[in-house]
Design an enzyme around this catalytic site. Structure first.
Site, PDB file in Angstrom:
ATOM      1  N   ASP A  40       0.861  -1.298   0.024  1.00 38.01           N
ATOM      2  CA  ASP A  40       0.055  -0.004  -0.081  1.00 38.01           C
ATOM      3  C   ASP A  40       0.875   1.194  -0.062  1.00 38.01           C
ATOM      4  OD1 ASP A  40      -2.321  -1.615   0.085  1.00 38.01           O
ATOM      5  OD2 ASP A  40      -2.639  -1.509   2.230  1.00 38.01           O
ATOM      6  N   HIS A  64      -3.323  -2.220  -4.215  1.00 33.95           N
ATOM      7  CA  HIS A  64      -4.521  -1.128  -4.679  1.00 33.95           C
ATOM      8  C   HIS A  64      -4.016   0.063  -5.655  1.00 33.95           C
ATOM      9  CE1 HIS A  64      -7.085  -2.240  -1.437  1.00 33.95           C
ATOM     10  NE2 HIS A  64      -6.329  -2.295  -0.336  1.00 33.95           N
ATOM     11  N   ASP A  93      -6.486  -5.651  -5.127  1.00 35.78           N
ATOM     12  CA  ASP A  93      -7.464  -5.535  -4.116  1.00 35.78           C
ATOM     13  C   ASP A  93      -8.628  -4.345  -4.569  1.00 35.78           C
ATOM     14  OD1 ASP A  93      -9.032  -5.977  -1.725  1.00 35.78           O
ATOM     15  OD2 ASP A  93      -7.272  -5.457  -0.528  1.00 35.78           O
ATOM     16  N   LYS A  95     -12.061  -4.944  -4.617  1.00 33.26           N
ATOM     17  CA  LYS A  95     -13.278  -4.959  -3.997  1.00 33.26           C
ATOM     18  C   LYS A  95     -14.557  -4.356  -4.593  1.00 33.26           C
ATOM     19  CE  LYS A  95     -11.318  -4.708   0.579  1.00 33.26           C
ATOM     20  NZ  LYS A  95     -10.056  -4.155   0.224  1.00 33.26           N
ATOM     21  N   ASP A  98     -20.711  -3.462  -7.529  1.00 30.33           N
ATOM     22  CA  ASP A  98     -21.804  -2.838  -8.252  1.00 30.33           C
ATOM     23  C   ASP A  98     -22.484  -4.038  -9.030  1.00 30.33           C
ATOM     24  OD1 ASP A  98     -23.457  -1.004  -9.429  1.00 30.33           O
ATOM     25  OD2 ASP A  98     -21.741   0.618  -9.514  1.00 30.33           O
ATOM     26  N   ILE A  99     -23.397  -3.312  -9.709  1.00 31.66           N
ATOM     27  CA  ILE A  99     -24.146  -4.472 -10.728  1.00 31.66           C
ATOM     28  C   ILE A  99     -23.319  -5.264 -11.854  1.00 31.66           C
ATOM     29  CG2 ILE A  99     -26.321  -3.350 -10.345  1.00 31.66           C
ATOM     30  CD1 ILE A  99     -25.958  -2.421 -13.197  1.00 31.66           C
ATOM     31  N   GLY A 236       0.590  -5.979   5.648  1.00 31.61           N
ATOM     32  CA  GLY A 236       0.956  -4.665   4.872  1.00 31.61           C
ATOM     33  C   GLY A 236       2.115  -4.070   5.619  1.00 31.61           C
TER      34      GLY A 236
HETATM   35  P1  5BU Z   1      -2.262  -3.560   6.938  1.00 27.27           P
HETATM   36  O1  5BU Z   1      -1.339  -2.859   6.523  1.00 27.27           O
HETATM   37  O2  5BU Z   1      -1.514  -5.150   7.207  1.00 27.27           O
HETATM   38  O3  5BU Z   1      -3.189  -3.416   7.713  1.00 27.27           O
HETATM   39  O4  5BU Z   1      -3.098  -3.639   5.514  1.00 27.27           O
HETATM   40  C1  5BU Z   1      -4.011  -4.628   5.231  1.00 27.27           C
HETATM   41  C2  5BU Z   1      -4.279  -4.769   3.700  1.00 27.27           C
HETATM   42  O5  5BU Z   1      -5.429  -5.629   3.654  1.00 27.27           O
HETATM   43  C3  5BU Z   1      -4.883  -3.341   3.217  1.00 27.27           C
HETATM   44  O6  5BU Z   1      -4.516  -3.393   1.875  1.00 27.27           O
HETATM   45  C4  5BU Z   1      -6.493  -3.451   3.127  1.00 27.27           C
HETATM   46  O7  5BU Z   1      -7.135  -2.775   2.280  1.00 27.27           O
HETATM   47  C5  5BU Z   1      -6.729  -5.030   3.167  1.00 27.27           C
HETATM   48  N1  5BU Z   1      -7.860  -5.679   3.686  1.00 27.27           N
HETATM   49  C6  5BU Z   1      -8.030  -5.509   5.114  1.00 27.27           C
HETATM   50  O8  5BU Z   1      -7.082  -5.021   5.773  1.00 27.27           O
HETATM   51  N2  5BU Z   1      -8.976  -6.194   5.744  1.00 27.27           N
HETATM   52  C7  5BU Z   1     -10.081  -6.838   4.969  1.00 27.27           C
HETATM   53  O9  5BU Z   1     -10.834  -7.298   5.682  1.00 27.27           O
HETATM   54  C8  5BU Z   1      -9.714  -6.804   3.427  1.00 27.27           C
HETATM   55  C9  5BU Z   1      -8.729  -6.063   2.881  1.00 27.27           C
HETATM   56 BR1  5BU Z   1     -11.112  -7.256   2.470  1.00 27.27          BR
END
Ligand code: 5BU
Length: 267
Positions: A40, A64, A93, A95, A98-99, A236
């Site tokens: 991210d 993302h 990711d 997500k 929509d339709i 992350g």
């Molecule tokens: P972190 O820095 O380890 O907290 O990042 C978590 C990543 O996983 C981040 O890119 C979120 O958009 C993604 N994520 C999440 O944290 N929890 C979820 O339930 C989902 C995606 Br679906």
């Protein structure tokens, strides 16, 4: 225990019809890793550097793409080259929510053209099964795979209970394209044994923090892989936020892999 959680990843590949699911299961055993990095970052140089440095230790590179401030059309090609060099899959990711008709365009077109470069993407089941149908029409000819969001890691999530159960039923009806879930635990239909295998990719993993100030909730690799029988840990900030991300990735990879070995060796 789940009959599938005891088996090795590669032994489970035969039960999957989606080619991306099969590829992922095999590459995890080959590379001995069930670690995915959530990359991210907002600069393309940092994103590609992360893919190159951490590539040897991961099975999935999660993006993302819309948070990059300097995105241009060279990014997907560069990412794909690194995916081939280090043998990992790319997971945008996105997500979708929509339709069917709209997500088809969002997946194939626009600035990002996600379907053209990302092996895996994901969708909320909230609109109903048309979302899977729409994405499938674009993704299946390209041999892509889809994950459904069955549960989330964040505090107060509405994705639970009957919602998650119906998500599982939707996945079962679309196994050609849907090969797994984003979730916090393996799912079985209420009152029934697990009768079909799916991959579970799990975010909300940290060995250091219990959460963040915006509702994220963390669990350890052992809790995710051993207790909840999920398959891939998505990490992350726990990795890229560390002083030495490569050393941290090696630590998380070992923790995730050891938990998997323990799980498959349990009688
Ligand atoms: P972190 O820095 O380890 O907290 O990042 C978590 C990543 O996983 C981040 O890119 C979120 O958009 C993604 N994520 C999440 O944290 N929890 C979820 O339930 C989902 C995606 Br679906």
């Amino acid at each position: 225990m789940s009959p599938y959680a005891k088996q090795t990843y590669s032994a489970r590949a035969g039960g999957f019809s989606n080619p991306t699911g099969v590829q992922l299961l095999r590459l995890m055993d080959e590379k001995k890793t069930n670690l995915s990095i959530a990359a991210d970052v907002t600069s393309k140089v940092e994103l590609l550097k992360m893919a190159d440095q951490l590539g040897p230790y991961i099975c999935v590179f999660k993006t993302h793409i819309d948070i990059l401030s300097d995105y241009d059309e060279t990014v997907p090609g560069a990412l794909q080259a690194l995916a081939e060099k280090h043998h990992f899959l790319i997971f945008e990711d996105r997500k979708f929510a929509d339709i069917g008709s709209t997500v088809k365009s969002q997946y194939a077109s626009g600035i990002y053209k996600i379907a053209s470069w990302s092996h895996i993407t994901n969708a909320h089941p909230i609109p109903g099964e048309g979302i899977i149908q729409g994405l499938k029409e674009v993704g299946l000819p390209l041999k892509r795979g889809l994950l459904l969001l069955a549960e989330m890691s964040s505090k107060g999530t509405l994705a639970k209970g009957e919602y998650s159960q119906e998500t599982l039923r939707m996945a079962k009806r679309n196994k050609d394209f849907v090969f797994g879930f984003i979730g916090q635990r393996r799912l079985a239909e209420e009152g029934a044994e697990e009768d079909e295998d799916f991959l579970y990719l799990t975010p909300g993993v940290s060995m250091a923090q219990p959460g963040d100030s915006l509702g994220q909730q963390y669990r350890s690799p052992e809790q995710v892989i051993l207790e909840s029988k999920c398959d891939v840990i998505i990490v992350g900030r726990g990795i890229y936020g560390a002083a030495d991300p490569v050393a941290k990735a090696i630590e998380y990879r070992a923790a995730g892999w050891n938990a998997y070995l323990k799980r498959t060796q349990q009688a």
